[in-house]
Design a protein around this motif. Structure first.
Motif, PDB file in Angstrom:
ATOM      1  N   GLU A  84       0.876  -1.251   0.049  1.00 37.11           N
ATOM      2  CA  GLU A  84      -0.033   0.020   0.039  1.00 37.11           C
ATOM      3  C   GLU A  84       0.794   1.321   0.029  1.00 37.11           C
ATOM      4  N   SER A  85       2.344   1.040   0.145  1.00 38.02           N
ATOM      5  CA  SER A  85       3.004   2.365   0.540  1.00 38.02           C
ATOM      6  C   SER A  85       4.066   2.779  -0.330  1.00 38.02           C
ATOM      7  N   THR A  86       4.181   1.928  -1.550  1.00 38.98           N
ATOM      8  CA  THR A  86       5.506   2.145  -2.364  1.00 38.98           C
ATOM      9  C   THR A  86       4.894   2.350  -3.790  1.00 38.98           C
ATOM     10  N   LEU A  87       5.254   3.570  -4.362  1.00 35.32           N
ATOM     11  CA  LEU A  87       4.748   3.633  -5.790  1.00 35.32           C
ATOM     12  C   LEU A  87       6.143   3.956  -6.695  1.00 35.32           C
ATOM     13  N   TYR A  88       6.308   3.244  -7.582  1.00 33.03           N
ATOM     14  CA  TYR A  88       7.170   3.676  -8.584  1.00 33.03           C
ATOM     15  C   TYR A  88       6.516   4.161  -9.826  1.00 33.03           C
ATOM     16  N   GLU A  89       7.257   5.271 -10.537  1.00 30.58           N
ATOM     17  CA  GLU A  89       6.791   6.071 -11.621  1.00 30.58           C
ATOM     18  C   GLU A  89       7.959   5.522 -12.833  1.00 30.58           C
ATOM     19  N   LYS A  90       7.269   5.928 -13.746  1.00 28.29           N
ATOM     20  CA  LYS A  90       7.966   5.628 -15.199  1.00 28.29           C
ATOM     21  C   LYS A  90       9.150   4.487 -15.094  1.00 28.29           C
ATOM     22  N   VAL A  91       8.512   3.554 -14.635  1.00 27.33           N
ATOM     23  CA  VAL A  91       9.285   2.117 -14.506  1.00 27.33           C
ATOM     24  C   VAL A  91       9.523   1.447 -15.881  1.00 27.33           C
ATOM     25  N   THR A  92      10.889   1.340 -16.230  1.00 28.08           N
ATOM     26  CA  THR A  92      11.242   0.537 -17.460  1.00 28.08           C
ATOM     27  C   THR A  92      11.436  -1.122 -16.914  1.00 28.08           C
ATOM     28  N   PRO A  93      11.693  -1.902 -18.212  1.00 23.32           N
ATOM     29  CA  PRO A  93      11.752  -3.149 -17.672  1.00 23.32           C
ATOM     30  C   PRO A  93      13.083  -3.542 -17.176  1.00 23.32           C
ATOM     31  N   GLU A  94      14.044  -2.545 -17.423  1.00 26.05           N
ATOM     32  CA  GLU A  94      15.643  -2.790 -16.976  1.00 26.05           C
ATOM     33  C   GLU A  94      15.251  -2.353 -15.385  1.00 26.05           C
ATOM     34  N   ASP A  95      14.390  -1.630 -14.878  1.00 27.36           N
ATOM     35  CA  ASP A  95      14.144  -1.475 -13.461  1.00 27.36           C
ATOM     36  C   ASP A  95      13.660  -2.382 -12.513  1.00 27.36           C
ATOM     37  N   THR A  96      13.110  -3.700 -13.309  1.00 26.14           N
ATOM     38  CA  THR A  96      12.301  -4.708 -12.265  1.00 26.14           C
ATOM     39  C   THR A  96      13.403  -5.148 -11.513  1.00 26.14           C
ATOM     40  N   PRO A  97      14.698  -5.693 -11.635  1.00 28.46           N
ATOM     41  CA  PRO A  97      15.557  -6.397 -10.785  1.00 28.46           C
ATOM     42  C   PRO A  97      15.568  -5.493  -9.613  1.00 28.46           C
ATOM     43  N   SER A  98      15.870  -4.339  -9.606  1.00 26.65           N
ATOM     44  CA  SER A  98      15.898  -3.302  -8.432  1.00 26.65           C
ATOM     45  C   SER A  98      14.586  -3.265  -7.634  1.00 26.65           C
ATOM     46  N   ILE A  99      13.393  -3.274  -8.552  1.00 30.27           N
ATOM     47  CA  ILE A  99      12.312  -3.202  -7.457  1.00 30.27           C
ATOM     48  C   ILE A  99      12.176  -4.651  -6.840  1.00 30.27           C
ATOM     49  N   ILE A 100      12.642  -5.666  -7.308  1.00 32.51           N
ATOM     50  CA  ILE A 100      12.590  -7.020  -6.521  1.00 32.51           C
ATOM     51  C   ILE A 100      13.728  -6.949  -5.487  1.00 32.51           C
ATOM     52  N   THR A 101      14.495  -6.337  -5.752  1.00 28.92           N
ATOM     53  CA  THR A 101      15.776  -6.197  -4.465  1.00 28.92           C
ATOM     54  C   THR A 101      15.261  -5.375  -3.289  1.00 28.92           C
ATOM     55  N   ALA A 102      14.727  -4.367  -3.803  1.00 25.98           N
ATOM     56  CA  ALA A 102      14.175  -3.401  -2.593  1.00 25.98           C
ATOM     57  C   ALA A 102      12.857  -3.956  -1.866  1.00 25.98           C
ATOM     58  N   LEU A 103      12.304  -5.230  -2.199  1.00 25.77           N
ATOM     59  CA  LEU A 103      11.446  -5.767  -1.276  1.00 25.77           C
ATOM     60  C   LEU A 103      11.872  -5.767   0.072  1.00 25.77           C
ATOM     61  N   ASP A 104      13.080  -5.850   0.292  1.00 19.74           N
ATOM     62  CA  ASP A 104      13.532  -6.299   1.506  1.00 19.74           C
ATOM     63  C   ASP A 104      13.755  -5.020   2.319  1.00 19.74           C
ATOM     64  N   GLY A 105      13.615  -3.958   1.728  1.00 18.45           N
ATOM     65  CA  GLY A 105      13.753  -2.635   2.145  1.00 18.45           C
ATOM     66  C   GLY A 105      14.990  -1.935   1.742  1.00 18.45           C
ATOM     67  N   SER A 106      15.951  -2.617   0.996  1.00 16.06           N
ATOM     68  CA  SER A 106      17.141  -1.771   0.637  1.00 16.06           C
ATOM     69  C   SER A 106      16.735  -0.690  -0.544  1.00 16.06           C
ATOM     70  N   GLU A 107      17.799   0.120  -0.702  1.00 16.02           N
ATOM     71  CA  GLU A 107      17.600   1.434  -1.168  1.00 16.02           C
ATOM     72  C   GLU A 107      17.390   0.849  -2.900  1.00 16.02           C
ATOM     73  N   THR A 108      16.691   1.735  -3.747  1.00 16.75           N
ATOM     74  CA  THR A 108      16.740   1.488  -5.002  1.00 16.75           C
ATOM     75  C   THR A 108      16.780   2.862  -5.932  1.00 16.75           C
ATOM     76  N   THR A 109      17.029   2.881  -7.180  1.00 14.28           N
ATOM     77  CA  THR A 109      17.502   4.029  -8.120  1.00 14.28           C
ATOM     78  C   THR A 109      16.129   4.266  -8.603  1.00 14.28           C
ATOM     79  N   VAL A 110      15.265   3.336  -8.678  1.00 16.48           N
ATOM     80  CA  VAL A 110      14.047   3.484  -9.482  1.00 16.48           C
ATOM     81  C   VAL A 110      13.363   4.698  -8.705  1.00 16.48           C
ATOM     82  N   ARG A 111      12.570   5.487  -9.697  1.00 17.26           N
ATOM     83  CA  ARG A 111      11.906   6.759  -9.224  1.00 17.26           C
ATOM     84  C   ARG A 111      10.737   6.496  -8.457  1.00 17.26           C
ATOM     85  N   HIS A 112      10.927   7.162  -7.536  1.00 11.58           N
ATOM     86  CA  HIS A 112       9.638   6.798  -6.326  1.00 11.58           C
ATOM     87  C   HIS A 112       8.420   7.821  -6.526  1.00 11.58           C
ATOM     88  N   GLY A 113       7.273   7.587  -6.601  1.00 14.04           N
ATOM     89  CA  GLY A 113       6.248   8.399  -6.616  1.00 14.04           C
ATOM     90  C   GLY A 113       5.812   8.726  -5.159  1.00 14.04           C
TER      91      GLY A 113
END
Ligand SMILES: Cc1cc2nc3c(=O)[nH]c(=O)nc-3n(C[C@H](O)[C@H](O)[C@H](O)COP(=O)(O)O)c2cc1C
Ligand code: SF4
Ligand code: FES
Length: 532
Positions: free
Chosen positions: A76-105
């Protein structure tokens, strides 16, 4: 299908949900920015990282902030914007709370927090291609309730009490329209959903159909029970292929579960829905032209009366409502007419969905209670004009509407206030203009639209829109005199008062409203003051 079975489907659906949901928007705006590839890569990444039993990737409908798509929401709390297919590994890695460079909404920004989703309550949450997902969100409960616990006249009464008015433009009281069709005599009655949506800049209905098609089917079925119809049609434009395909899937699924077709919910009520595809003529959104088109004739308007409620499709009593009108029905039945009537203003109840576009930071869909001011919509929710620009006007109501100047932005948005300002609610297109916008250009643009879309059946509109466009062009090119300006106003009156249907009758509105608020711009282009 009975209530127990419906509840079992809902429970099974909820139980099957995995602890972490990743929702990826697969409505048209995000699809056009490659969100399907994003979704597929997310699914693959979940499998490859062995998270399949904890994480679920779902395709959902529009998340509303379309300009920032593709959008992906985690829990319910995390929104990513302008996501590209290349961003997806980073989104999965960030599931444990680690930082990601994918743009947050920012889900706490006014764009989201000041909305009141009723029509859009499931948009961005349910999977539009799975009926189970809709059922888990209370779907088809309203239909069950009316079939087993209400008489048709009680349903009509509930809709009247709610104060719902048609969202297709004119704001006609929905309960009154239903009561007229219910009382009308005819061997057969029909329900039509008007999904023609031709206003430039409007995409509310498309989004509802793509994001939550079952909500519209449920609303139509409740209406059919209330007025005594067994056949419904959805008239949708061919330019909306995703909406059409999701409607087709939804109708098949509902039929399979006995929620459309014969003896719905084991009751004596039968109701079938078919889709009719329009070829994109704007005039086919006008109800008599739309019905002619369904009958297989050329889509030309006819004089009213008779109104469709008494003599509509194949001369039978016909209820025709807009997509958003039908989308309000199930929540009214589930939560009560009083609940709906408590939202909005004295004469305009409930919420309105607007497609916010033009010179505005947050382009997308908003649903706000009636009575919200334009200031709040444009400056707070919309984030104002990009690059520090200043809003000059807002155009509402499409080609039938008008331009409201910034000085009137403190006006609460409801049917009456917008009409008093010389515009109209229309179906919900809202185009923001900044200081660089030339208002004569705006009037000319909408006149060109009406000229192109005029069906040609009556002379005032067929010839009048051409002449009005010619005069506006002459003014814009600095070749007009003050006499031309008077002629423009005279001709506007004539086209408004003598055209056969709403297209011609309202075509002069953008000219009237720009003349009312921005006459200086016209004057600067005519006579000796001309500098162009
Ligand atoms: C030129 C013209 C185009 C229209 N286009 C639409 C449309 O795309 N969608 C719509 O719901 N109503 C449209 N309308 C209004 C319909 O004629 C009708 O009033 C409406 O579908 C009724 O539904 P409602 O009572 O739920 O608003 C249009 C009217 C005119 C004159
Ligand atoms: S007003 Fe325009 S669109 Fe309507 S019937 Fe006349 S020519 Fe056709
Ligand atoms: S289409 Fe994806 S957010 Fe609207």
């Amino acid at each position: 299908m009975d209530l127990t079975q419906l509840q079992e489907i809902a429970q099974h659906e909820r139980a099957a949900q995995k602890p972490i949901q990743i929702r990826c928007c697969v409505a048209a705006g995000c699809l056009s920015a490659d969100s399907l590839a994003v979704k597929q890569r997310l699914e693959r990444a979940v499998t490859e990282t062995g998270l399949g039993d904890k994480v679920q990737v779902c395709g959902v409908g529009c998340m509303r902030l379309c300009s920032q798509g593709p959008l992906v929401q985690v829990a319910e709390s995390t929104l990513y914007e302008k996501v590209t297919p290349e961003d997806t590994p980073s989104i999965i890695t960030a599931l444990d709370g680690s930082e990601t460079t994918v743009r947050h909404g920012d889900l706490t920004q006014p764009f989201f927090t000041q909305q009141m989703p009723i029509v859009l309550e499931n948009s961005g949450k349910v999977d539009p291609e799975r009926i189970e997902s809709y059922i888990a969100a209370e779907g088809y409960r309203g239909l069950y309730h009316v079939l087993h616990e209400m008489q048709p006249n009680e349903v009509v009464e509930a809709i009247s009490q709610s104060g719902l008015r048609g969202r297709g433009g004119a704001g006609y009281p929905t309960g009154l329209k239903w009561a007229t069709v219910a009382k009308a005599k005819g061997e057969r009655k029909y329900v039509i959903c008007n999904a023609d949506e031709g206003d430039p800049g409007a995409f509310m209905d498309r989004s509802v159909l793509e994001s939550d098609p079952h909500r519209v089917l449920e609303g139509m079925a409740i209406a059919a029970y209330a007025i005594g119809a067994n056949q419904g049609y959805i008239y949708v434009r061919a330019e909306y292929p995703t909406a059409i395909s999701r409607l087709q899937i939804a109708i098949r699924q509902a039929q399979r579960l006995g929620l459309l077709g014969s003896q719905i919910f084991d009751s004596p009520f039968d109701f079938k829905i078919d889709i009719r595809i329009g070829a994109g003529a704007y005039v086919c959104g006008e109800e008599t032209a739309l019905m002619a088109s369904i009958e297989g004739k050329r889509g030309l308007p006819s004089p009213r009366p008779p109104y469709p409620a008494e003599s509509g499709l194949w001369k039978n009593p016909t209820l025709i409502n807009n997509v958003e009108t039908f989308a309000n029905i199930a929540p009214i039945i589930r939560k009560g007419a009083g609940w709906f009537a408590s939202i909005g203003t004295e004469k305009s109840k409930g919420t309105k969905v607007f497609a916010l576009a033009g010179k505005i930071c947050n382009t997308g869909l908003i649903e706000v209670p009636m009575g919200t001011t334009l200031q709040q919509i444009v400056e707070s929710m919309g984030g104002g004009v990009p690059d520090g620009g200043v809003a000059k006007a807002v155009q509402t109501g499409g080609p039938s509407g008008g331009c409201i100047p910034a000085s009137a932005f403190d006006t609460p948005v409801d049917y009456e206030s917008l009409t008093q300002l010389g515009s109209m609610m229309g179906s919900g297109g809202m185009i923001v203009m900044d200081e660089s916008t030339n208002m004569v250009d705006v009037a000319r643009f909408f006149m060109e639209f009406c000229m192109d879309e005029s069906c040609g059946k009556c002379i005032p509109c067929r010839v009048g829109t051409v002449q009005l466009h010619r005069l506006l062009t002459k003014i814009r090119q600095g070749e007009a005199s003050l006499t031309d300006l008077s002629l423009l106003e005279e001709l506007c009156d004539m086209v408004k008062n003598t055209s056969l249907c709403g297209l011609g009758q309202s075509a002069p509105n953008p000219v009237f409203s720009t003349l009312r608020y921005f006459r200086d711009e016209y004057l600067a282009m005519v006579g000796e003051a001309n500098v162009y």
